[in-house]
Design an enzyme around this catalytic site. Structure first.
Site, PDB file in Angstrom:
ATOM      1  N   GLY A   7       0.729  -1.173   0.019  1.00  0.00           N
ATOM      2  CA  GLY A   7       0.280   0.022   0.113  1.00  0.00           C
ATOM      3  C   GLY A   7       0.791   1.368   0.125  1.00  0.00           C
ATOM      4  O   GLY A   7       0.214   2.582   0.420  1.00  0.00           O
ATOM      5  N   GLY A  10      -0.554   5.250  -1.065  1.00  0.00           N
ATOM      6  CA  GLY A  10      -1.412   5.631  -0.420  1.00  0.00           C
ATOM      7  C   GLY A  10      -0.851   6.536   0.261  1.00  0.00           C
ATOM      8  O   GLY A  10       0.486   6.721   0.765  1.00  0.00           O
ATOM      9  N   THR A  86      -8.102  -1.857   8.153  1.00  0.00           N
ATOM     10  CA  THR A  86      -9.323  -2.116   8.872  1.00  0.00           C
ATOM     11  C   THR A  86     -10.766  -2.694   7.561  1.00  0.00           C
ATOM     12  O   THR A  86     -10.334  -2.442   6.509  1.00  0.00           O
ATOM     13  CB  THR A  86      -9.627  -0.543   9.731  1.00  0.00           C
ATOM     14  N   SER A 108      -3.741  -4.105  14.582  1.00  0.00           N
ATOM     15  CA  SER A 108      -4.439  -3.031  15.043  1.00  0.00           C
ATOM     16  C   SER A 108      -5.398  -2.113  14.265  1.00  0.00           C
ATOM     17  O   SER A 108      -4.587  -1.586  13.119  1.00  0.00           O
ATOM     18  CB  SER A 108      -3.243  -2.800  15.984  1.00  0.00           C
ATOM     19  N   ALA A 109      -6.666  -1.914  14.831  1.00  0.00           N
ATOM     20  CA  ALA A 109      -7.176  -1.368  13.481  1.00  0.00           C
ATOM     21  C   ALA A 109      -6.329   0.776  14.244  1.00  0.00           C
ATOM     22  O   ALA A 109      -6.507   1.341  12.760  1.00  0.00           O
ATOM     23  CB  ALA A 109      -8.480  -0.417  14.415  1.00  0.00           C
ATOM     24  N   ASN A 110      -5.915   1.062  15.005  1.00  0.00           N
ATOM     25  CA  ASN A 110      -5.148   2.471  14.990  1.00  0.00           C
ATOM     26  C   ASN A 110      -4.173   1.603  15.232  1.00  0.00           C
ATOM     27  O   ASN A 110      -3.625   1.118  16.624  1.00  0.00           O
ATOM     28  CB  ASN A 110      -6.419   2.729  15.978  1.00  0.00           C
ATOM     29  N   HIS A 140     -13.780  12.247  10.919  1.00  0.00           N
ATOM     30  CA  HIS A 140     -12.488  12.193   9.712  1.00  0.00           C
ATOM     31  C   HIS A 140     -12.180  13.197   9.016  1.00  0.00           C
ATOM     32  O   HIS A 140     -14.118  13.534   8.464  1.00  0.00           O
ATOM     33  CB  HIS A 140     -12.266  10.823   9.563  1.00  0.00           C
ATOM     34  N   HIS A 141     -11.277  12.813   8.045  1.00  0.00           N
ATOM     35  CA  HIS A 141     -11.357  13.381   6.999  1.00  0.00           C
ATOM     36  C   HIS A 141     -12.617  12.268   5.474  1.00  0.00           C
ATOM     37  O   HIS A 141     -12.913  11.970   6.256  1.00  0.00           O
ATOM     38  CB  HIS A 141     -10.379  13.707   5.684  1.00  0.00           C
ATOM     39  N   LYS A 144     -12.724   9.441   3.799  1.00  0.00           N
ATOM     40  CA  LYS A 144     -12.952   8.219   4.249  1.00  0.00           C
ATOM     41  C   LYS A 144     -13.230   6.807   3.761  1.00  0.00           C
ATOM     42  O   LYS A 144     -14.824   7.843   3.572  1.00  0.00           O
ATOM     43  CB  LYS A 144     -12.234   8.500   5.802  1.00  0.00           C
ATOM     44  N   THR A 151     -10.930   2.534  14.772  1.00  0.00           N
ATOM     45  CA  THR A 151     -11.060   3.533  15.742  1.00  0.00           C
ATOM     46  C   THR A 151     -12.088   2.759  16.742  1.00  0.00           C
ATOM     47  O   THR A 151     -12.565   2.715  17.993  1.00  0.00           O
ATOM     48  CB  THR A 151     -10.380   4.041  15.464  1.00  0.00           C
TER      49      THR A 151
END
Length: 246
Positions: A7, A10, A86, A108-110, A140-141, A144, A151
Site C-alpha cells: 500500500g 496510498g 481496517t 490494530s485498527a489504530n 475523519h476526513h 475516508k 478505531t
C-alpha cells in the site's frame, strides 16, 4: 531492519516511507502497490511476490481485501506482518489468526499508542460507571471509506468487555428513546480532519469525556514502525497495541 511497505502509494504508505527514510534507522526494502511497475532500481513492485530481496518485516497500509495474499507472502518467507488496515471480513480475520500460528502478526485498527491508552481508560470508565449512557463520536476526513471507523469499533469493543450486554447503534435513524444497553457510535466526515475520537459517559449526575486527537498521520506511521520492531522479538502469535503498552 529492512521493511517492505504494501500500500506504498496510498496516503499512509507514502507517509510511512517518508517517516522511515527521515529517521534513518531502518530501510525501506521494497514499496508495493498495484499502481507501480516493477522497478528494482527504485524498489517498486505491483505485488510483494515479485520481491525476494532482504526483508525483516512487512507493514501493510493497503486495503483489507489484500490481507490474505499479503499474509500468504509473509508466511512463505517467515516474515512478521503488521496489518494496519481496517474493515476485515470474518473470513479475512480467520486468515489472520491462521497466519499467526506460523508468524508473529500485529493487528490494530489504530496504530496510535494514545488510542490504545484511550481504549483502556474507556473500559475502566465503563466499569466504574455501570449505569452511564455511553456515546462515541468519531471525526475523519471526507475521503475516508469505512463507517464507523475501525478505531471507533475498537473502542466500542473494549467498552463491551466491561458491558457484555452492550449493543452497538451506529447513528440514530428512528424516533425513540435510547436503551440502557446502547453504545451510540456517530461518524462525522469533513475536510482534512486527521482523526478525533471522543467517548462520553453520563449517568445523569455527572459526565466524563475521554478524547484523543491525532494531529498528524505521521504518528500512525511511527506506531506501525514500533509494532514491526516489537514483532522482531516475538514468537508466532497475534498481537496488538495492548501488548506494546503493557
Amino acid at each position: 531492519m529492512d521493511i517492505i511497505i504494501t500500500g506504498a502509494n496510498g496516503r499512509m504508505g507514502r507517509m510511512l516511507t517518508d517517516v522511515i527514510r527521515e529517521a534513518g534507522v531502518h530501510t525501506v526494502a521494497a514499496r508495493v502497490s498495484p499502481s507501480y511497475y516493477t522497478d528494482s532500481a527504485q524498489g517498486t513492485y505491483p505485488n510483494p511476490e515479485q520481491y525476494d530481496g532482504p526483508a525483516d518485516a512487512v507493514i501493510d497500509f493497503s486495503n483489507h481485501a489484500a490481507t490474505a495474499s499479503i499474509l500468504d507472502y509473509c508466511v512463505s518467507r517467515g516474515l512478521p506482518a503488521v496489518i494496519a488496515t481496517t474493515a476485515q471480513t470474518e473470513e479475512e480475520l480467520l486468515r489472520i489468526r491462521a497466519a499467526a500460528e506460523t508468524i508473529p502478526v500485529f493487528l490494530s485498527a489504530n496504530m496510535s499508542i494514545g488510542v490504545a491508552l484511550l481504549a483502556d481508560l474507556a473500559k475502566k470508565a465503563a466499569a466504574v460507571f455501570p449505569d452511564a449512557d455511553i456515546e462515541i463520536i468519531e471525526r475523519h476526513h471526507n475521503q475516508k471509506l469505512d463507517v464507523p471507523s475501525g478505531t471507533a469499533l475498537l473502542l466500542a469493543r473494549r467498552i463491551k468487555e466491561s458491558r457484555p450486554e452492550a449493543e452497538f447503534v451506529v447513528g440514530r435513524h428512528e424516533n425513540g428513546k435510547r436503551t440502557p444497553q446502547e453504545i451510540g457510535i456517530h461518524a462525522l466526515r469533513y475536510g482534512s480532519e486527521v482523526g478525533t475520537h471522543e467517548i462520553i459517559l453520563s449517568n445523569g449526575s455527572e459526565t466524563v469525556t475521554l478524547k484523543h486527537e491525532a494531529e498528524s498521520r505521521a504518528l500512525f506511521a511511527r506506531g506501525a514502525v514500533a509494532a514491526a520492531e516489537f514483532l522482531l522479538r516475538k514468537a508466532p502469535g497475534l498481537y496488538d497495541m495492548r501488548d506494546i503498552i503493557g
